[in-house]
Design an enzyme around this catalytic site. Structure first.
Site, mmCIF file in Angstrom:
data_model
loop_
_atom_site.group_PDB
_atom_site.id
_atom_site.type_symbol
_atom_site.label_atom_id
_atom_site.label_comp_id
_atom_site.label_asym_id
_atom_site.label_seq_id
_atom_site.Cartn_x
_atom_site.Cartn_y
_atom_site.Cartn_z
ATOM 1 C CG ASP A 75 -2.067 -0.994 1.082
ATOM 2 O OD1 ASP A 75 -2.216 -1.580 -0.011
ATOM 3 O OD2 ASP A 75 -2.804 -1.180 2.061
ATOM 4 C CG ASN A 150 -3.611 5.704 3.709
ATOM 5 O OD1 ASN A 150 -4.543 5.376 2.982
ATOM 6 N ND2 ASN A 150 -2.813 4.823 4.279
ATOM 7 C CG ASP A 180 1.189 9.843 22.944
ATOM 8 O OD1 ASP A 180 1.402 10.636 23.871
ATOM 9 O OD2 ASP A 180 1.373 8.611 23.046
ATOM 10 C CB SER A 196 -3.271 1.008 14.502
ATOM 11 O OG SER A 196 -2.762 2.312 14.364
#
Length: 298
Positions: A75, A150, A180, A196
């Site tokens: 990808d 993305n 973060d 994720s």
């Protein structure tokens, strides 16, 4: 199909034969082949001979005469190919020699059948929305590529301290993320970093973006889906001097206190989807959905 471009990046010697298969099958149909210049160097280093093809190196070397651009890799290779085609409307088809492959869905052993499907026009072209970014700091120019297929990611750099990201939607204050960092993803990127970080998976044809905080300290902070016509403004505040700003795989260092504006670009990246390889099928195969053994007991 009369003319195609081929692009690749890191390439293993064990994958050489798949390049050969691609070339062989394109030549069967007398298709003109143009190969990205740096990829030719990689292939030469692997011992590939007789690469007597024209080459291209950047966006200005391509035009509307190309029917499609093949990528050999994962990808990430497609994400970098998007910076080559930009707004030229050249569709991309990814042959997966990488790992997971949500975008590069053609398996290595299916190259010959894929060429036949392309000749028979057994495919559709999906238009994938693109995030465009601008900054109020004139020193950040994104090397002339101010978009992401993305996601755009803001992340802390040299410190374990949290950073603050003030978010505004259409100039209305939303919240301040103590975290973060923050991922702003397109539907295409919803299966990447955002996923994720517990972001939702969004169908490619959805007209949305997703704001997904990275390890937020304010526990009520959750991923937020917004219409892709929304103007997203972000002000980044931290204790250090700089933070990381990434557009897909391109990483920059930016100073705190700047303001970033994210909008939907006025062009889309075209991705070829073979008729037999739908996004839903890709989800089942890559995420092992439906693999529960209870589905197969009587």
């Amino acid at each position: 199909m009369k003319k195609v471009a081929i692009f690749g990046q890191a390439y293993k010697n064990t994958d050489r034969r798949y390049f050969d298969i691609l070339i062989e099958n394109l030549n069967k149909f007398n298709i003109e082949i143009i190969i990205e210049k740096d990829f030719v160097t990689i292939l030469n280093d692997l011992g590939v001979q007789n690469l007597n093809y024209k080459t291209f190196q950047q966006n200005k070397d391509l035009d509307s005469s190309f029917d499609l651009l093949f990528t050999l890799g994962g990808d990430g290779t497609i994400l970098n190919a998007a910076t080559l085609v930009k707004d030229l409307k050249i569709p991309i088809l990814g042959i997966n020699t990488g790992r997971l492959g949500f975008l590069a869905t053609v398996k290595k052993k299916e190259i010959e059948n894929t060429i036949k499907s392309l000749i028979a026009k057994e495919y559709t072209i999906q238009e994938r929305a693109v995030l465009q970014i601008a900054s109020n700091d004139p020193n950040i120019n994104f090397n002339g590529i101010n978009f992401a297929l993305n996601e755009v990611t803001i992340a802390r750099k040299n410190s374990t301290s949290m950073i603050r990201v003030e978010a505004y939607l259409n100039d209305e204050y939303l919240t301040t993320y103590w975290s973060d960092g923050l991922v702003v993803s397109t539907p295409t990127g919803s299966t990447g970093y955002s996923l994720s970080c517990h972001g939702p998976i969004i169908m490619p044809e959805s007209n949305n973006f997703v704001l997904t905080p990275i390890s937020p300290h304010n526990l009520s902070a959750r991923p937020l889906v917004v219409p892709d016509q929304t103007e997203i403004k972000l002000k980044i505040i931290g204790r250090e001097k700089e933070f990381f700003l990434s557009l897909d795989s391109r990483v920059f260092t930016a100073p705190f206190e700047i303001e970033l504006t994210l909008t939907k670009a006025d062009f889309a990246i075209k991705i070829i989807q073979l008729n037999q390889q739908t996004f839903i099928r890709t989800l089942r195969e890559k995420l092992f959905w439906g693999q529960d053994k209870r589905n197969y007991t009587s």
